[in-house]
Scaffold this active site. Structure first.
Site, PDB file in Angstrom:
ATOM      1  N   SER A 128     -81.618-140.209  15.898  1.00 58.25           N
ATOM      2  CA  SER A 128     -83.326-139.814  15.731  1.00 58.25           C
ATOM      3  C   SER A 128     -83.443-140.623  14.695  1.00 58.25           C
ATOM      4  O   SER A 128     -83.187-141.623  14.388  1.00 58.25           O
ATOM      5  CB  SER A 128     -83.155-138.809  15.959  1.00 58.25           C
ATOM      6  OG  SER A 128     -84.207-138.447  16.346  1.00 58.25           O
ATOM      7  N   ASP A 145     -84.388-142.730  17.747  1.00 61.54           N
ATOM      8  CA  ASP A 145     -84.172-142.760  19.401  1.00 61.54           C
ATOM      9  C   ASP A 145     -85.616-143.009  20.113  1.00 61.54           C
ATOM     10  O   ASP A 145     -84.650-142.545  21.678  1.00 61.54           O
ATOM     11  CB  ASP A 145     -82.862-141.411  19.089  1.00 61.54           C
ATOM     12  CG  ASP A 145     -83.775-140.621  18.808  1.00 61.54           C
ATOM     13  OD1 ASP A 145     -84.648-140.408  18.920  1.00 61.54           O
ATOM     14  OD2 ASP A 145     -83.347-138.769  19.649  1.00 61.54           O
ATOM     15  N   GLU A 202     -95.251-131.318  19.573  1.00 61.39           N
ATOM     16  CA  GLU A 202     -94.891-131.298  17.818  1.00 61.39           C
ATOM     17  C   GLU A 202     -96.328-131.899  17.093  1.00 61.39           C
ATOM     18  O   GLU A 202     -96.227-132.925  18.018  1.00 61.39           O
ATOM     19  CB  GLU A 202     -94.352-131.419  17.416  1.00 61.39           C
ATOM     20  CG  GLU A 202     -92.726-130.560  17.743  1.00 61.39           C
ATOM     21  CD  GLU A 202     -91.381-130.268  16.772  1.00 61.39           C
ATOM     22  OE1 GLU A 202     -91.343-129.339  16.744  1.00 61.39           O
ATOM     23  OE2 GLU A 202     -90.472-130.920  17.194  1.00 61.39           O
ATOM     24  N   ALA A 203     -96.999-132.343  16.306  1.00 65.55           N
ATOM     25  CA  ALA A 203     -97.617-132.130  14.968  1.00 65.55           C
ATOM     26  C   ALA A 203     -96.603-134.278  15.030  1.00 65.55           C
ATOM     27  O   ALA A 203     -97.541-135.386  15.050  1.00 65.55           O
ATOM     28  CB  ALA A 203     -98.092-131.784  13.957  1.00 65.55           C
ATOM     29  N   ARG A 261     -91.400-122.584   5.722  1.00 65.03           N
ATOM     30  CA  ARG A 261     -89.953-121.673   6.721  1.00 65.03           C
ATOM     31  C   ARG A 261     -88.833-122.931   6.139  1.00 65.03           C
ATOM     32  O   ARG A 261     -89.061-123.453   5.385  1.00 65.03           O
ATOM     33  CB  ARG A 261     -89.741-122.200   8.037  1.00 65.03           C
ATOM     34  CG  ARG A 261     -90.431-123.673   8.651  1.00 65.03           C
ATOM     35  CD  ARG A 261     -90.771-123.778  10.040  1.00 65.03           C
ATOM     36  NE  ARG A 261     -89.255-124.194  10.601  1.00 65.03           N
ATOM     37  CZ  ARG A 261     -89.210-125.498   9.954  1.00 65.03           C
ATOM     38  NH1 ARG A 261     -89.110-126.531   9.559  1.00 65.03           N
ATOM     39  NH2 ARG A 261     -88.202-125.614  11.080  1.00 65.03           N
ATOM     40  N   SER A 318     -86.385-125.554   6.626  1.00 63.08           N
ATOM     41  CA  SER A 318     -86.008-126.420   7.847  1.00 63.08           C
ATOM     42  C   SER A 318     -84.679-126.471   8.326  1.00 63.08           C
ATOM     43  O   SER A 318     -83.735-125.489   7.877  1.00 63.08           O
ATOM     44  CB  SER A 318     -85.452-127.642   6.874  1.00 63.08           C
ATOM     45  OG  SER A 318     -84.826-128.259   7.944  1.00 63.08           O
ATOM     46  N   GLY A 319     -84.662-126.700   9.972  1.00 61.97           N
ATOM     47  CA  GLY A 319     -83.208-126.385  10.953  1.00 61.97           C
ATOM     48  C   GLY A 319     -82.649-127.790  10.827  1.00 61.97           C
ATOM     49  O   GLY A 319     -81.584-127.792  10.875  1.00 61.97           O
ATOM     50  N   ARG A 334     -89.568-126.046   3.675  1.00 61.03           N
ATOM     51  CA  ARG A 334     -90.662-126.334   3.690  1.00 61.03           C
ATOM     52  C   ARG A 334     -92.167-125.925   3.644  1.00 61.03           C
ATOM     53  O   ARG A 334     -91.770-124.581   3.828  1.00 61.03           O
ATOM     54  CB  ARG A 334     -90.836-127.005   5.531  1.00 61.03           C
ATOM     55  CG  ARG A 334     -89.935-128.105   5.396  1.00 61.03           C
ATOM     56  CD  ARG A 334     -89.859-128.840   7.186  1.00 61.03           C
ATOM     57  NE  ARG A 334     -88.787-129.265   7.452  1.00 61.03           N
ATOM     58  CZ  ARG A 334     -87.882-131.194   7.129  1.00 61.03           C
ATOM     59  NH1 ARG A 334     -88.096-131.107   5.642  1.00 61.03           N
ATOM     60  NH2 ARG A 334     -86.792-131.172   6.792  1.00 61.03           N
TER      61      ARG A 334
END
Ligand code: 16G
Ligand code: MG
Length: 549
Positions: free
Chosen positions: A67, A284, A377-378, A502, A504-505, A511
């Site tokens: 990505s 991507d 998503e933003a 939260r 990050s994944g 973040r």
């Protein structure tokens, strides 16, 4: 129970030894430095094969991409039969399989999956795969193909394509010849479907006199959007920039949707003028953001929240005009959605808004609860999903006036121009352009729907992000105990303040998001919360948060 040829597995697996690394199928599949991925991708090929056999030979997709990451990274994600993300429980199987240390463990885990999931190995397996422009793609495709050989999957190579084109093809292949047929399972079929629908949407409307300047992040979106242009004919004028896919160091560098959104500025070196409108894809082409320059040269961003607002506004009005008000419309966002956008959707559009955890699969799933679910998503990833009953209503509605006939025709074309499998920058771009053309709007008029609250996103590098546990769609921390109370106490001191933390994944960071009434208050809030997180994690290992502001 049918078995499989373990010698064959061993011989193939020996070609793809596992490095001394622990892997995890994360929010967007496996993603890391390409030179660590060979064994992971080989094994992802086995997982895809097993998934297809489990689903009676349905076609499973494999996309090799990282990505918006730089070119040394790559990754793989698997796509389920309707073009959606791999089911959660199989992510865990993919993770376990990628971490088997020896050929024996690998064979044992395949056996475990076969017996516990009741997989009939005599069933056929069909997979389709694609990759983005990264140079590492070729070698990783070879590893994937070896994975397919383990259990004899039949595979189709779609070559270099965008992620959403692969999702589209998977759905087409699995619905061919059924009442849910989604289209021709080829890139040409994809271009034709989108372009034909777009032409219906803009028919009879004057084209904008300004040019759309399209930044392709030097990624796969560049050659592929170029390929789509002849299908669009003179219905859309686009100038493509950042289209160098030869020099891989340029991929996503100082350009692309992620750069524009996080830096809140245009791609480096792009001279913006107030006459034109601008859009950026990510590497991507599954994210899209728009932007423009105000008369005084100020950069103005139209991100995923703005796209959601525009799409929801247009769809709600069409549903009303078509006289099919029984079709419910809803919007799905994450905690990153700007507070002003949520307010606009709820108060101005009177539309229900749900908030879910970050990651496309959560948004997609929630959006499917509505007849027409708009999710974004933003960061610019999003789409619109139509339920089978909504599509039936739209396709069988009978007009009782010319205005109704127009609305019904536009709704049908909208359902075709939108890639309903996943967020798709090409499809979303055509959606935005169609609405702007229908309304004869400039980006500035679109932007007037609401004014974004100033916001700031900060990364805090910590030693162990797994100690941060969230609830309430990631808006509240439950662990480390006490941290949320400390955050709340600070937020209270800021006008219009909102902040959440939260893990990050996708990166080894925590973040921090903050918004408040003014830019300086927002920055101060973000800095104070980031500082709090840094200090709380006594093992805080990165630079002091102040340096990120
Ligand atoms: C992945 C997700 C994206 C999410 C981002 C958050 C998919 C296909 N992609 O790129 O939706 O916004 O991760 O990253 O689900 P973070 O967890 O590092 O903030
Ligand atoms: Mg992407």
């Amino acid at each position: 129970m049918a078995t499989f040829n373990v010698d064959n597995l061993n011989a193939l697996s020996d070609l793809h030894p596992k490095p001394d690394t622990t892997f995890a199928y994360g929010t967007a599949g496996f993603r890391m430095k390409a030179n660590l991925l060979d064994s992971v991708i080989f094994r992802a090929g086995i997982v895809a094969t097993l998934r297809s056999k489990k689903l009676d030979g349905k076609v499973i997709g494999c996309m090799i991409t990282a990505s918006h990451n730089a070119a040394p990274d790559n990754g793989v994600k698997l796509v389920d039969p309707m073009g959606e993300m791999l089911e959660g429980s199989w992510e865990a199987h993919a993770t376990t399989m990628s971490n088997c240390e020896t050929n024996e463990q690998l064979a044992a885990y395949i056996h475990t999956m076969v017996s516990t999931l009741n997989i009939d190995l005599t069933k056929p397996a069909r997979v389709v795969f694609g990759r983005d422009t990264r140079p590492s793609g070729d070698a990783l495709v070879a590893a994937l193909k070896d994975g397919f050989k383990v259990l004899d999957a039949e595979s189709t190579d779609m070559g270099i394509i965008t992620t959403p084109q692969l999702h589209y093809a998977v759905r087409c292949l699995n619905t061919q010849g059924t009442p849910e047929a989604y289209g021709e399972p080829t890139v040409e079929g994809y271009y034709k479907k989108l372009a034909d629908a777009f032409k219906v949407l803009v028919e009879g409307k004057p084209r904008s006199s300004s040019t759309l300047i399209l930044d392709c992040a030097n990624g796969v979106g560049a050659p592929k959007f170029q390929e789509m242009l002849p299908f669009l004919g003179d219905s859309l004028a686009v100038k493509i920039v950042n289209d160098d896919i030869v020099d891989d160091t340029k991929l996503n560098l100082n350009s692309g949707a992620d750069y524009v959104k996080t830096q809140q500025r245009g791609p480096l070196g792009l001279k913006m003028n107030s006459q034109d409108r601008y859009a950026s894809f990510d590497g991507d082409a599954d994210r899209l953001v728009y932007y423009y320059a105000d008369e005084d040269g100020t950069f103005k961003l139209l991100d995923g929240d703005k796209i959601a607002g525009l799409a929801a506004m247009f769809i709600i009005e069409l549903v009303k005009a078509a006289g099919i008000d029984n079709v419910s419309v809803g919007v799905v966002q994450t905690a990153y959605a700007n507070g002003a956008s949520t307010q606009y959707l709820r108060s101005n559009l009177n539309v229900p808004v749900s908030c879910v955890p970050t990651g496309v699969k959560h948004l997609h799933h929630e959006a499917m609860k509505y007849d027409v679910g708009v999710y974004f998503e933003a960061n610019g990833h999003g789409t619109v999903v139509f339920s089978p009953s909504a599509l039936k209503t739209i396709y069988t509605a009978e007009e009782s006036s010319p205005a109704q006939a127009v609305a019904i025709r536009l709704l049908r074309a909208l359902s075709e121009v939108i890639n309903q499998t996943v967020g798709d920058a090409f499809s979303d771009l055509l959606l935005v352009e169609a609405i702007l053309t229908q309304r004869q709007w400039t980006p500035k008029i679109w932007d007037q729907a609401y004014t974004d609250l100033p916001n700031r996103l900060v990364k805090v590098v910590v030693q162990d992000r797994s100690i941060f546990k969230t609830v309430d769609a990631e808006r509240k921390l439950v662990e480390p105990v006490g941290l949320q109370d400390a955050i709340d106490a600070i937020v209270l001191k800021f006008r219009g303040g909102r902040s959440f933390v939260r893990p990050s994944g996708t990166e080894d960071v925590v973040r921090v998001y903050a918004e408040a009434a003014t830019r300086s208050e927002t920055d101060e809030l973000a800095y104070r919360i980031a500082g709090l997180v840094f200090n709380f994690n006594s093992n805080g290992s990165g630079p002091r948060p102040r340096e990120f502001l």
